[in-house]
Design an enzyme around this catalytic site. Structure first.
Site, PDB file in Angstrom:
ATOM      1  N   CYS A 106     -19.015 -33.796   1.408  1.00 59.09           N
ATOM      2  CA  CYS A 106     -18.714 -32.494   1.996  1.00 59.09           C
ATOM      3  C   CYS A 106     -19.646 -32.366   3.192  1.00 59.09           C
ATOM      4  CB  CYS A 106     -18.948 -31.358   1.004  1.00 59.09           C
ATOM      5  SG  CYS A 106     -18.772 -29.726   1.753  1.00 59.09           S
ATOM      6  N   CYS A 164     -20.945 -28.398   3.703  1.00 61.63           N
ATOM      7  CA  CYS A 164     -21.850 -27.738   2.748  1.00 61.63           C
ATOM      8  C   CYS A 164     -22.130 -28.664   1.573  1.00 61.63           C
ATOM      9  CB  CYS A 164     -21.342 -26.356   2.333  1.00 61.63           C
ATOM     10  SG  CYS A 164     -19.635 -26.235   1.777  1.00 61.63           S
ATOM     11  N   SER A 165     -21.584 -28.386   0.403  1.00 66.19           N
ATOM     12  CA  SER A 165     -21.958 -29.183  -0.768  1.00 66.19           C
ATOM     13  C   SER A 165     -20.830 -29.244  -1.786  1.00 66.19           C
ATOM     14  CB  SER A 165     -23.195 -28.566  -1.421  1.00 66.19           C
ATOM     15  OG  SER A 165     -22.917 -27.215  -1.760  1.00 66.19           O
TER      16      SER A 165
END
Lengths: 202, 222
Positions: free
Chosen positions: A101, A104-105
């Protein structure tokens, strides 16, 4: 250790304490809720459901066909109901898949638990899309030049998990034995499931 | 927004550092922060897209220096202040109170009424037919929005091919700013490494990324 790791900085800790106190006062955080919310991740820190999905897919061709077509019914078979955002990426002799990603995460925590820090860190997020082969080699996985690498950037709410290739030396293994061999990293695509030590050919 | 969070393709961050036997949380405060989002989100005080917007809106040097859950802490606080659940200065005041009296006991309050009728999940009924189908050649728009978006810089102005249709989903660029869900069709699009990175792109490498319909144009409209 590493520069991307967190600290117990007293200023941060004081802000968190103050936030917790205010959220409780405002009815937005109940006593005991912290333990309750994080329990599932702390009590089952492995790749959770992911390893079991893969082990069954290796043994049951019909389950595998369903898993890579539409994973939702397969998740329901393991008690995760109504989750229709998981996409399974099948590794083959010609294709290796890798999940990231960059923004972000995003991570398939429903099947793998919470992501490790390295997955959320700038080196991985920046390089996975630009130089995946070099990055994987650095992380200990040599992907031959002839094999295509597909990098999946989780930019929307779809979540991705890799279905790794079954290692040699596991012929006749049960679903439980296979699941125990499967760790988190191959399901992200940064490792292969290892051939068991001392195993003969599959 | 063209923020430091948009890291795809950047150089300079060094090697991936793997912590062996990493715990799920490193510190107690991280557990608290993790749990602190669920109450506000369930009451519709902020949504996941606004949560991400708050992280991206951090001052860039702070963003890069902050650990993962410190970014969460920042966006929770900024969203609560934006929504006036926290008054200006209220958090700092509580820090002062807790420093003076570490055993300060708070009375657990009654939860506020839910603000928005937040629908569960991300999929929504489609109101228009899908514009693209698997196999279609598409061009990612070269759009530099100052607000939240999920169209990263390294994809903009690049040509790809639709790999799969993913469904109709809440549009982050709108939802992150309280402007409604504005759902759109989402597609998985394949971009060849050579298209994304030119002569630096690796051979037999490709990126697949999920893009909302308004991020895309038919390829011939470049």
């Amino acid at each position: 250790m590493a520069k991307f790791h967190s600290t117990a900085d007293p200023y941060i800790v004081s802000r968190v304490r103050a936030l917790e106190s205010l959220l409780m006062e405002k009815g937005l955080l109940e006593p005991g809720m912290v333990d309750a919310v994080v329990a599932r991740f702390e009590n089952d820190t492995g790749p959770m459901l992911g390893a079991r999905l893969v082990a069954r897919a290796w043994l049951d061709p019909e389950f595998k066909r369903q898993l890579v077509t539409d994973a939702t019914p397969c998740l329901e078979a393991f008690g995760l109901n109504g989750y229709d955002l998981l996409v399974i990426l099948e590794n083959t002799p010609d294709v290796h898949n890798l999940v990231v990603c960059t923004l972000c995460s995003c991570y398939p925590w429903q099947v793998l638990g919470l992501p490790p820090t390295w997955y959320k860190s700038p080196p991985y997020r920046s390089r996975a899309v630009l130089e995946p082969r070099a990055l994987l080699a650095e992380m200990g996985l040599i992907v031959p030049e002839a094999k295509e690498i597909r990098v999946w950037d989780s930019s929307a709410e779809l979540r991705y998990m890799v279905l790794p290739e079954r290692p040699a030396g596991t012929a006749g293994w049960s679903e439980e034995q296979l699941a125990a061999l499967i760790t988190r990293d191959p399901l992200i695509g940064v490792a292969l499931v290892p051939t068991p030590a001392g195993a003969g050919p599959a | 927004m063209n923020g430091v969070h948009d890291m795809g393709g950047m150089h300079g961050f060094g090697p991936v550092e793997v912590e062996q036997n990493e715990p799920v949380f490193h510190w107690d405060w991280e557990r608290t922060v993790y749990a602190a989002i669920s109450g506000p989100m369930r009451r519709g005080i902020f949504n996941l897209d606004a949560f991400r917007r708050g992280i991206e809106s951090m001052e860039p040097v702070h963003y890069l220096r902050a650990s993962y859950y410190e970014r969460w802490l920042e966006t929770i606080i900024s969203n609560l202040e934006e929504q006036r659940v926290l008054a200006p200065g209220e958090l700092d005041g509580r820090i002062v109170d807790l420093t003076a009296n570490p055993d300060l006991v708070v009375v657990t309050g009654r939860p506020p009424a839910a603000r928005l009728a937040m629908l569960p999940g991300f999929r929504r009924p489609a109101l228009t037919p899908a514009r693209f189908a698997p196999g279609d050649a598409v061009l990612a728009r070269n759009r530099h929005t100052a607000g939240h978006t999920r169209l990263p810089r390294y994809i903009r102005a690049k040509r790809g091919a639709v790999h799969a249709y993913r469904g109709c989903m809440v549009f982050p660029d709108s939802n992150a700013h309280g402007r409604g869900e504005a759902p759109e069709h989402v597609y998985s699009v394949r971009f060849e490494a050579a298209e994304l990175w030119g002569e630096s792109g690796g051979r037999r490498e490709a990126v697949y990324i999920d893009l909302w319909e308004s991020y895309l144009l038919p390829a011939e409209e470049r």
